[in-house]
Design a protein around this motif. Structure first.
Motif, PDB file in Angstrom:
ATOM      1  N   LYS A 188     -31.670   5.376  23.736  1.00  0.00           N
ATOM      2  CA  LYS A 188     -30.404   5.544  22.913  1.00  0.00           C
ATOM      3  C   LYS A 188     -30.434   7.016  22.836  1.00  0.00           C
ATOM      4  N   PRO A 189     -29.107   7.645  23.118  1.00  0.00           N
ATOM      5  CA  PRO A 189     -28.991   9.147  22.588  1.00  0.00           C
ATOM      6  C   PRO A 189     -29.025   9.360  21.291  1.00  0.00           C
ATOM      7  N   GLU A 190     -30.307   9.523  20.445  1.00  0.00           N
ATOM      8  CA  GLU A 190     -30.082   9.826  19.050  1.00  0.00           C
ATOM      9  C   GLU A 190     -31.092  10.949  18.536  1.00  0.00           C
ATOM     10  N   LEU A 191     -32.095  11.151  19.278  1.00  0.00           N
ATOM     11  CA  LEU A 191     -33.037  12.434  18.964  1.00  0.00           C
ATOM     12  C   LEU A 191     -32.545  13.527  19.519  1.00  0.00           C
ATOM     13  N   VAL A 192     -32.378  14.530  18.516  1.00  0.00           N
ATOM     14  CA  VAL A 192     -31.728  15.808  18.908  1.00  0.00           C
ATOM     15  C   VAL A 192     -32.826  16.931  18.975  1.00  0.00           C
ATOM     16  N   PHE A 193     -32.869  17.711  19.865  1.00  0.00           N
ATOM     17  CA  PHE A 193     -34.027  18.677  20.028  1.00  0.00           C
ATOM     18  C   PHE A 193     -33.463  20.053  20.280  1.00  0.00           C
TER      19      PHE A 193
END
Length: 540
Positions: free
Chosen positions: A475-480
Motif C-alpha cells: 500500500k502506498p502509505e509510507l513516505v520517505f
C-alpha cells in the motif's frame, strides 16, 4: 574448504571490525598456503567466470531435493539468498570429503566449455560430499558473490598484522593483475611480483567526509582547497615506454580512453599521476551522465568521442623519474606536478586541477555554494604538508561535499535483503506522483536504522497487495525523503529519469502520500541542472 567455511561463518555473524580482523588473522595463520591467494582474490573482487548458470543450479537442486517448484520459490523468498536456499533444501550428504579450497575452485574453473551433463554430474557429486555450510560456500564459489562486509582496508590490516608487513606494502602488492593459481602466498604478501610489471599503480589516498565546521581545521593558510570532481578516480602510469590507466576499482581501463594515449610519448618514464577522468568539452566539465556513455565499452564510436570527449584533471604526483614521491609533502608534489603539466605538448586534455583560493573559511564556504555550476560535488581540503598515504588517514584530507538534492517519495515495492538482512524487507522501490499515477523513480536500501527497518518490515508483511517473485507490492502509505547527487535523462526507466546515488535521507512520518513530489518537479530540476551555466575550469 572446511576452514574457509568457518571463516565465512565468523565474518557473517560479527559486526565488529576488530573481531573480523581477528578471524581473518586466525585464518591466514592456519589455512593451507595454496588456498590463501584464492581467498585474497575473492575478497578483492577478482571473480572467476561463472561456470554454471543459476537457472541450472536451481533446476538441479529441485530435482535432487524432490520438492515442487512452488515450495522452492517460497523457500527462496523466505531465505533471500539462492546459494543458501539450495544448501538448505538438499538431502544430507552421502559421503563427506575434505578437500582444499584451491581444488574446488580449480575443478569449477575446468567446467568452462563442458556439456551441461558433465557439469550436472560434478555439481551433484559435490553437493553429496559437503555439509550444509560448506555447500553454501561451494554455491557461492560458483556465483562469486560473497557479501561479507570485508573491505580492502580491513583485509590489508589483517594481512599486515598476520605477516608483520607494512600496510602500504600489502595494499600495493594485492592491487592490480595477479592470478591466484600463479603466485604463492608468501610471494604475494612480499610483493615479489610488483616490480616485474610496469603497470602497477599505487594505493589511492582517500579522504574522510567533513562533518564539522571547517573553522575547526585551523588556519586557512595550512590548507589547499580544490574542487571535488564527479568522475572516475584514476592513476596514469608511464613506465619503460608503456602507458597504463587504472581506475580506483583496480580495473585497467587504458583502452577505454584513447584521448589520453598521447601520454605514452609525452610523459617521462617513471611518472604516475593521480586525478579524475572526466568528460571535458570546450574546456568545461560535463555531467557524470555524459561520462557514463564512455564507460565499460570495448568499442568507442565517433559519435561517443564527439559527445563525451575525455580529459584528465590531475591533482597529485606519486612517482617521477622512477622515484616514489608519496613521502614528499603536498606542496612539493604540487610544484613538480605543475611543471609536468606545463611541459606537455598536447594541451587541454591533461589539466591541472585548479586550486580554489581563499583567505578565510567563510569565503571558501561561499565558493562551495557554486560547486554545481562547475559540475563539481563540492570541495576537497588537503593539508599543505600532508603525505600521500594509503587509504584514509583522519586529519589530512577531507571532502566537503555540497548538500544533496532531495525528493519526497512513497514506497510501493519491497524485497528482502541478503546476508544478515535476509529475513527482512530492506530493498525498497520509491515513486513520485504523475496525475493519478505513481511512477517509480528510484531504488534504495540504505539510510534506515535497525529499528526503522523492523517497522518497515512489519508494515510490508501486513500491507502487501501483490507478489511478483521475491517482490511485494505494498500500500502506498509510507513516505520517505530520498537524497541523491544528480539527475539525468534515462530511457531505461519509465519515468525517463535516473537519480545518481539515491539513498534514504529520512522517514517522513509527518507526510502522507498525497504530499509527495511529482514527476514534473523532477523534470524541472533536470531542466535547471541542464541550464546551469558551466564556468571554465582554467586555474585562476
Amino acid at each position: 574448504m572446511k576452514r574457509f567455511s568457518q571463516l565465512i561463518q565468523q565474518l557473517e555473524t560479527s559486526n565488529k571490525t576488530n573481531d573480523k580482523i581477528a578471524a581473518l588473522v586466525s585464518y591466514f595463520n592456519e589455512a593451507d598456503d595454496v588456498d590463501k591467494p584464492y581467498v585474497i582474490a575473492m575478497f578483492t573482487g577478482k571473480r572467476p567466470k561463472r561456470p554454471v548458470s543459476t537457472a541450472l543450479l536451481k533446476e538441479w537442486a529441485i530435482e535432487k531435493s524432490g520438492i515442487p517448484d512452488w515450495l522452492f520459490s517460497e523457500s527462496y523468498h523466505n531465505v533471500g539468498d539462492l546459494s543458501e536456499t539450495i544448501s538448505l533444501i538438499l538431502p544430507p550428504p552421502k559421503h563427506l570429503v575434505n578437500r582444499k579450497l584451491q581444488e574446488w575452485i580449480s575443478d569449477l574453473a575446468s567446467l568452462q566449455g563442458k556439456e551441461d551433463v558433465f557439469k550436472k554430474t560434478f555439481i551433484l557429486s559435490a553437493w553429496d560430499s559437503l555439509e550444509t555450510q560448506e555447500r553454501f560456500i561451494f554455491n557461492k564459489l560458483i556465483s562469486g558473490n560473497f557479501r561479507i562486509g570485508v573491505s580492502s582496508k580491513m583485509l590489508v590490516n589483517a594481512l599486515a598484522k598476520q605477516s608483520d608487513t607494512e600496510n602500504s606494502k600489502i595494499m600495493h602488492s594485492i592491487m592490480g593483475k595477479w592470478e591466484p593459481s600463479q603466485i604463492t602466498y608468501q610471494d604475494l604478501i612480499g610483493g615479489a611480483h610488483v616490480n616485474t610489471d610496469n603497470s602497477w599503480p599505487y594505493p589511492f589516498c582517500l579522504a574522510y567526509a567533513l562533518e564539522v565546521e571547517p573553522e575547526s581545521l585551523g588556519a586557512p593558510k595550512e590548507w589547499q582547497a580544490e574542487w571535488k570532481w564527479d568522475g572516475i578516480r584514476g592513476q596514469i602510469v608511464k613506465r619503460n615506454g608503456e602507458l597504463f590507466i587504472w581506475s580506483r576499482g583496480e580495473e585497467l581501463v587504458t583502452e577505454q580512453f584513447p584521448e589520453l594515449h598521447f601520454l605514452k610519448k609525452e610523459l617521462e618514464d617513471g611518472t604516475v599521476l593521480d586525478g579524475e577522468i572526466l568528460s571535458i568539452k570546450e574546456g568545461k566539465v560535463q555531467a557524470f551522465s555524459i561520462l557514463q556513455q564512455r564507460l565499460n565499452r570495448k568499442i568507442i564510436n565517433k559519435a561517443q568521442l564527439n559527445e563525451a570527449p575525455i580529459g584528465f584533471f590531475t591533482y597529485d604526483l606519486l612517482e617521477y623519474k622512477g622515484e616514489d614521491k608519496r613521502s614528499d609533502v603536498l606542496s612539493v608534489r604540487r610544484k613538480q606536478l605543475e611543471k609536468i603539466v606545463d611541459n606537455l605538448q598536447t594541451k587541454n586534455v591533461v589539466i591541472l586541477s585548479p586550486i580554489v583560493k581563499f583567505d578565510n573559511w567563510l569565503q571558501l564556504a561561499k565558493a562551495r555554494e557554486d560547486s554545481r555550476d562547475l559540475n563539481s560535488e563540492g570541495l576537497m581540503l588537503k593539508k599543505a604538508d600532508s603525505l600521500y598515504h594509503s587509504g584514509r588517514k583522519r586529519g589530512d584530507w577531507w571532502k566537503w561535499k555540497i548538500d544533496p538534492y532531495t525528493v519526497d517519495t512513497v514506497m510501493i515495492y519491497a524485497q528482502k535483503g541478503s546476508g544478515r538482512r535476509a529475513n527482512f524487507f530492506t530493498d525498497y522501490t520509491f515513486a513520485v506522483r504523475e496525475g493519478d499515477q505513481l511512477i517509480t523513480i528510484a531504488k534504495a536500501y540504505s539510510g534506515l536504522t535497525d529499528k526503522e527497518i523492523k517497522e518497515v518490515d512489519a508494515f510490508v508483511k501486513k500491507n502487501a497487495i501483490e507478489k511478483f517473485g521475491p517482490v511485494r507490492t505494498v500500500k502506498p502509505e509510507l513516505v520517505f525523503e530520498i537524497a541523491f547527487e544528480g539527475i539525468a535523462e534515462s530511457k531505461r526507466h519509465k519515468a525517463g529519469l535516473a537519480l545518481r546515488f539515491p539513498r534514504i535521507a529520512r522517514w517522513r512520518r509527518d507526510k502522507t502520500a498525497d504530499e509527495i513530489n511529482t514527476l514534473d518537479d523532477l523534470k524541472q530540476l533536470l531542466l535547471l541542472t541542464l541550464n546551469t551555466s558551466i564556468h571554465g575550469t582554467q586555474q585562476e
